[in-house]
Design a protein around this motif. Structure first.
Motif, PDB file in Angstrom:
ATOM      1  N   ASN A  18      16.339  45.913  27.768  1.00  0.00           N
ATOM      2  CA  ASN A  18      15.919  46.596  28.794  1.00  0.00           C
ATOM      3  C   ASN A  18      16.749  47.859  28.788  1.00  0.00           C
ATOM      4  O   ASN A  18      17.807  47.834  29.102  1.00  0.00           O
ATOM      5  N   TYR A  19      15.589  48.573  29.203  1.00  0.00           N
ATOM      6  CA  TYR A  19      17.291  50.135  28.909  1.00  0.00           C
ATOM      7  C   TYR A  19      16.103  51.229  30.362  1.00  0.00           C
ATOM      8  O   TYR A  19      14.834  51.240  30.410  1.00  0.00           O
ATOM      9  N   SER A  20      17.218  52.249  29.936  1.00  0.00           N
ATOM     10  CA  SER A  20      16.789  53.321  31.088  1.00  0.00           C
ATOM     11  C   SER A  20      16.759  54.199  30.334  1.00  0.00           C
ATOM     12  O   SER A  20      18.487  54.843  29.738  1.00  0.00           O
ATOM     13  N   TYR A  21      16.320  55.011  30.081  1.00  0.00           N
ATOM     14  CA  TYR A  21      16.242  56.672  29.189  1.00  0.00           C
ATOM     15  C   TYR A  21      14.971  57.840  29.649  1.00  0.00           C
ATOM     16  O   TYR A  21      14.093  56.840  29.603  1.00  0.00           O
ATOM     17  N   GLY A  22      15.696  59.049  29.802  1.00  0.00           N
ATOM     18  CA  GLY A  22      14.377  59.628  30.273  1.00  0.00           C
ATOM     19  C   GLY A  22      13.278  60.121  29.097  1.00  0.00           C
ATOM     20  O   GLY A  22      12.255  60.645  29.684  1.00  0.00           O
ATOM     21  N   ALA A  23      14.079  60.325  28.277  1.00  0.00           N
ATOM     22  CA  ALA A  23      12.957  60.631  27.006  1.00  0.00           C
ATOM     23  C   ALA A  23      13.003  59.354  26.165  1.00  0.00           C
ATOM     24  O   ALA A  23      13.085  58.163  26.190  1.00  0.00           O
ATOM     25  N   THR A  24      12.100  59.832  24.772  1.00  0.00           N
ATOM     26  CA  THR A  24      11.648  58.227  23.912  1.00  0.00           C
ATOM     27  C   THR A  24      13.163  58.525  23.326  1.00  0.00           C
ATOM     28  O   THR A  24      13.406  58.517  22.974  1.00  0.00           O
ATOM     29  N   PRO A  25      13.142  56.790  23.504  1.00  0.00           N
ATOM     30  CA  PRO A  25      14.947  56.618  22.357  1.00  0.00           C
ATOM     31  C   PRO A  25      14.431  55.980  21.614  1.00  0.00           C
ATOM     32  O   PRO A  25      13.629  55.803  21.065  1.00  0.00           O
ATOM     33  N   TYR A  26      15.765  56.188  20.486  1.00  0.00           N
ATOM     34  CA  TYR A  26      16.683  55.770  19.665  1.00  0.00           C
ATOM     35  C   TYR A  26      17.138  53.694  20.536  1.00  0.00           C
ATOM     36  O   TYR A  26      17.938  54.836  20.847  1.00  0.00           O
ATOM     37  N   LEU A  27      16.006  53.024  19.339  1.00  0.00           N
ATOM     38  CA  LEU A  27      16.393  51.734  19.715  1.00  0.00           C
ATOM     39  C   LEU A  27      17.547  51.167  18.812  1.00  0.00           C
ATOM     40  O   LEU A  27      16.956  51.483  18.018  1.00  0.00           O
ATOM     41  N   PHE A  28      18.790  50.748  18.833  1.00  0.00           N
ATOM     42  CA  PHE A  28      19.158  49.934  18.102  1.00  0.00           C
ATOM     43  C   PHE A  28      19.619  48.193  18.625  1.00  0.00           C
ATOM     44  O   PHE A  28      19.956  48.138  19.352  1.00  0.00           O
ATOM     45  N   TRP A  29      19.560  47.019  17.978  1.00  0.00           N
ATOM     46  CA  TRP A  29      19.580  45.779  17.506  1.00  0.00           C
ATOM     47  C   TRP A  29      21.677  46.003  16.531  1.00  0.00           C
ATOM     48  O   TRP A  29      20.967  46.409  15.844  1.00  0.00           O
ATOM     49  N   TYR A  30      22.496  45.238  17.119  1.00  0.00           N
ATOM     50  CA  TYR A  30      23.389  44.616  16.544  1.00  0.00           C
ATOM     51  C   TYR A  30      23.826  43.849  16.227  1.00  0.00           C
ATOM     52  O   TYR A  30      24.048  43.076  18.052  1.00  0.00           O
ATOM     53  N   VAL A  31      24.530  43.486  15.472  1.00  0.00           N
ATOM     54  CA  VAL A  31      25.062  41.449  15.943  1.00  0.00           C
ATOM     55  C   VAL A  31      26.767  42.447  15.326  1.00  0.00           C
ATOM     56  O   VAL A  31      27.146  42.648  14.620  1.00  0.00           O
ATOM     57  N   GLN A  32      28.078  41.321  16.037  1.00  0.00           N
ATOM     58  CA  GLN A  32      28.899  40.622  15.536  1.00  0.00           C
ATOM     59  C   GLN A  32      29.740  39.924  15.726  1.00  0.00           C
ATOM     60  O   GLN A  32      29.526  38.820  16.477  1.00  0.00           O
ATOM     61  N   SER A  33      29.749  39.734  14.900  1.00  0.00           N
ATOM     62  CA  SER A  33      30.387  37.987  14.862  1.00  0.00           C
ATOM     63  C   SER A  33      31.722  38.339  15.047  1.00  0.00           C
ATOM     64  O   SER A  33      32.796  39.043  14.390  1.00  0.00           O
ATOM     65  N   PRO A  34      32.932  37.050  14.967  1.00  0.00           N
ATOM     66  CA  PRO A  34      34.152  36.747  15.603  1.00  0.00           C
ATOM     67  C   PRO A  34      35.514  37.906  14.516  1.00  0.00           C
ATOM     68  O   PRO A  34      35.309  37.671  13.334  1.00  0.00           O
ATOM     69  N   GLY A  35      35.624  38.696  15.459  1.00  0.00           N
ATOM     70  CA  GLY A  35      37.041  39.459  14.245  1.00  0.00           C
ATOM     71  C   GLY A  35      35.956  40.893  13.967  1.00  0.00           C
ATOM     72  O   GLY A  35      37.168  41.213  12.892  1.00  0.00           O
ATOM     73  N   GLN A  36      34.911  40.474  13.883  1.00  0.00           N
ATOM     74  CA  GLN A  36      34.630  41.191  12.899  1.00  0.00           C
ATOM     75  C   GLN A  36      33.545  42.639  13.416  1.00  0.00           C
ATOM     76  O   GLN A  36      33.746  42.947  15.289  1.00  0.00           O
ATOM     77  N   GLY A  37      33.501  43.802  12.586  1.00  0.00           N
ATOM     78  CA  GLY A  37      32.567  44.571  13.707  1.00  0.00           C
ATOM     79  C   GLY A  37      31.290  44.947  13.620  1.00  0.00           C
ATOM     80  O   GLY A  37      30.924  43.488  14.122  1.00  0.00           O
ATOM     81  N   LEU A  38      29.964  45.822  14.480  1.00  0.00           N
ATOM     82  CA  LEU A  38      29.053  45.652  14.231  1.00  0.00           C
ATOM     83  C   LEU A  38      28.167  46.110  13.564  1.00  0.00           C
ATOM     84  O   LEU A  38      28.456  46.653  12.625  1.00  0.00           O
ATOM     85  N   GLN A  39      27.555  45.180  12.817  1.00  0.00           N
ATOM     86  CA  GLN A  39      26.504  45.090  12.001  1.00  0.00           C
ATOM     87  C   GLN A  39      24.966  45.539  12.443  1.00  0.00           C
ATOM     88  O   GLN A  39      24.773  44.906  12.996  1.00  0.00           O
ATOM     89  N   LEU A  40      24.291  46.665  11.899  1.00  0.00           N
ATOM     90  CA  LEU A  40      22.967  46.851  12.084  1.00  0.00           C
ATOM     91  C   LEU A  40      21.798  45.467  11.762  1.00  0.00           C
ATOM     92  O   LEU A  40      21.635  45.224  10.795  1.00  0.00           O
ATOM     93  N   LEU A  41      21.494  45.642  12.618  1.00  0.00           N
ATOM     94  CA  LEU A  41      20.176  44.748  12.491  1.00  0.00           C
ATOM     95  C   LEU A  41      19.073  45.354  12.297  1.00  0.00           C
ATOM     96  O   LEU A  41      17.752  44.529  11.760  1.00  0.00           O
ATOM     97  N   LEU A  42      18.566  45.907  13.231  1.00  0.00           N
ATOM     98  CA  LEU A  42      17.481  46.320  13.037  1.00  0.00           C
ATOM     99  C   LEU A  42      17.458  48.155  13.888  1.00  0.00           C
ATOM    100  O   LEU A  42      17.893  47.852  14.779  1.00  0.00           O
ATOM    101  N   LYS A  43      16.169  49.004  13.772  1.00  0.00           N
ATOM    102  CA  LYS A  43      15.954  50.290  14.984  1.00  0.00           C
ATOM    103  C   LYS A  43      15.133  50.892  15.371  1.00  0.00           C
ATOM    104  O   LYS A  43      14.424  50.256  13.708  1.00  0.00           O
ATOM    105  N   TYR A  44      14.915  51.375  15.736  1.00  0.00           N
ATOM    106  CA  TYR A  44      13.512  51.909  15.920  1.00  0.00           C
ATOM    107  C   TYR A  44      14.035  53.436  17.031  1.00  0.00           C
ATOM    108  O   TYR A  44      14.547  54.328  17.803  1.00  0.00           O
ATOM    109  N   PHE A  45      12.997  54.486  15.722  1.00  0.00           N
ATOM    110  CA  PHE A  45      13.082  55.635  16.523  1.00  0.00           C
ATOM    111  C   PHE A  45      11.571  56.118  16.588  1.00  0.00           C
ATOM    112  O   PHE A  45      11.639  57.162  17.612  1.00  0.00           O
ATOM    113  N   SER A  46      10.572  55.629  15.716  1.00  0.00           N
ATOM    114  CA  SER A  46       9.155  56.327  16.539  1.00  0.00           C
ATOM    115  C   SER A  46       8.292  55.148  15.601  1.00  0.00           C
ATOM    116  O   SER A  46       8.491  54.628  14.426  1.00  0.00           O
ATOM    117  N   GLY A  47       6.420  55.630  15.406  1.00  0.00           N
ATOM    118  CA  GLY A  47       5.985  55.270  14.702  1.00  0.00           C
ATOM    119  C   GLY A  47       5.760  53.332  15.417  1.00  0.00           C
ATOM    120  O   GLY A  47       5.609  52.809  16.706  1.00  0.00           O
TER     121      GLY A  47
END
Lengths: 115, 112
Positions: free
Chosen positions: A24-53
């Motif tokens: 759940n998010y709180s943001y005043g306008a239309t947000p840009y939303l992302f899900w990232y996944v992080q495996s142990p000892g690793q950086g974050l990898q983008l799973l998907l994004k929502y911008f519009s549409g």
């Protein structure tokens, strides 16, 4: 100020079962939303994004997420999890600049897969 | 293609020492971000740059922290003097336009 809530700190799912991680998010306008996944000892990898549409977005590794403005939610789903999906999952919201602005992250959900 | 490259991967140093973390963004990306990850506070944005210019440093915790981006292919995050509470994983990320951010593998910093 924008914020993200991931209500589940840990989730345990049996291999082959379906998965839904809440965001759940709180943001005043239309947000840009992302899900990232992080495996142990690793950086974050983008799973998907929502911008519009289309409010149902497809990502990598068989994940999808649905943007519901009325509920201020962006839940992540997968119909059948694999042992390799065990990781930390982060939901994030960005401002109008999409990836050009700093992201606000939720605290993460730790996914455990039972054999 | 090379991703975001951070160095060192691990740093252990004593309290009071200067620490410098380095980041090389993806070539062609014009935005660079520094985040800090701790168990207590999760992932927090420290500072970000657009076209090498600092845009928002409101997340920088104290004057002991400073960040620079002298050119499009290099950025540093410096802590001087370091304290045990600075122990965390520090991530660098970069992006192009409004496209999603790509993260490096992080620097795990331990201050003794």
């Amino acid at each position: 100020a924008q914020s993200v809530t991931q209500p589940d700190i840990h989730i345990t799912v049996s291999e082959g079962a379906s998965l839904e991680l809440r965001c759940n998010y709180s943001y005043g306008a239309t947000p840009y939303l992302f899900w990232y996944v992080q495996s142990p000892g690793q950086g974050l990898q983008l799973l998907l994004k929502y911008f519009s549409g289309d409010t149902l977005v497809q990502g990598i590794k068989g994940f999808e997420a649905e943007f519901k403005r009325s509920q201020s939610s962006f839940n992540l789903r997968k119909p059948s999890v694999h042992w390799s999906d065990a990781a930390e999952y982060f939901c994030a919201v960005g401002a109008a600049g999409g990836g050009a602005d700093g992201l606000t992250f939720g605290k993460g959900t730790h996914l455990i897969i039972q054999p | 293609d090379a991703g975001v490259i951070q160095s060192p991967r691990h740093e252990v140093t004593e309290m009071g020492q200067e620490v410098t973390l380095r980041c090389k963004p993806i070539s062609g990306h014009n935005s660079l971000f520094w985040y800090r990850q701790t168990m207590m506070r999760g992932l927090e944005l420290l500072i970000y740059f657009n076209n090498n210019v600092p845009i928002d440093d409101s997340g920088m915790p104290e004057d002991r922290f400073s960040a620079k981006m002298p050119n499009a292919s290099f950025s540093t995050l410096k802590i001087q003097p370091s304290e045990p509470r600075d122990s965390a994983v520090y991530f660098c990320a970069s992006s192009q336009g409004n496209q999603p951010q790509h993260f490096g593998d992080g620097t795990r910093l331990s201050i003794l």
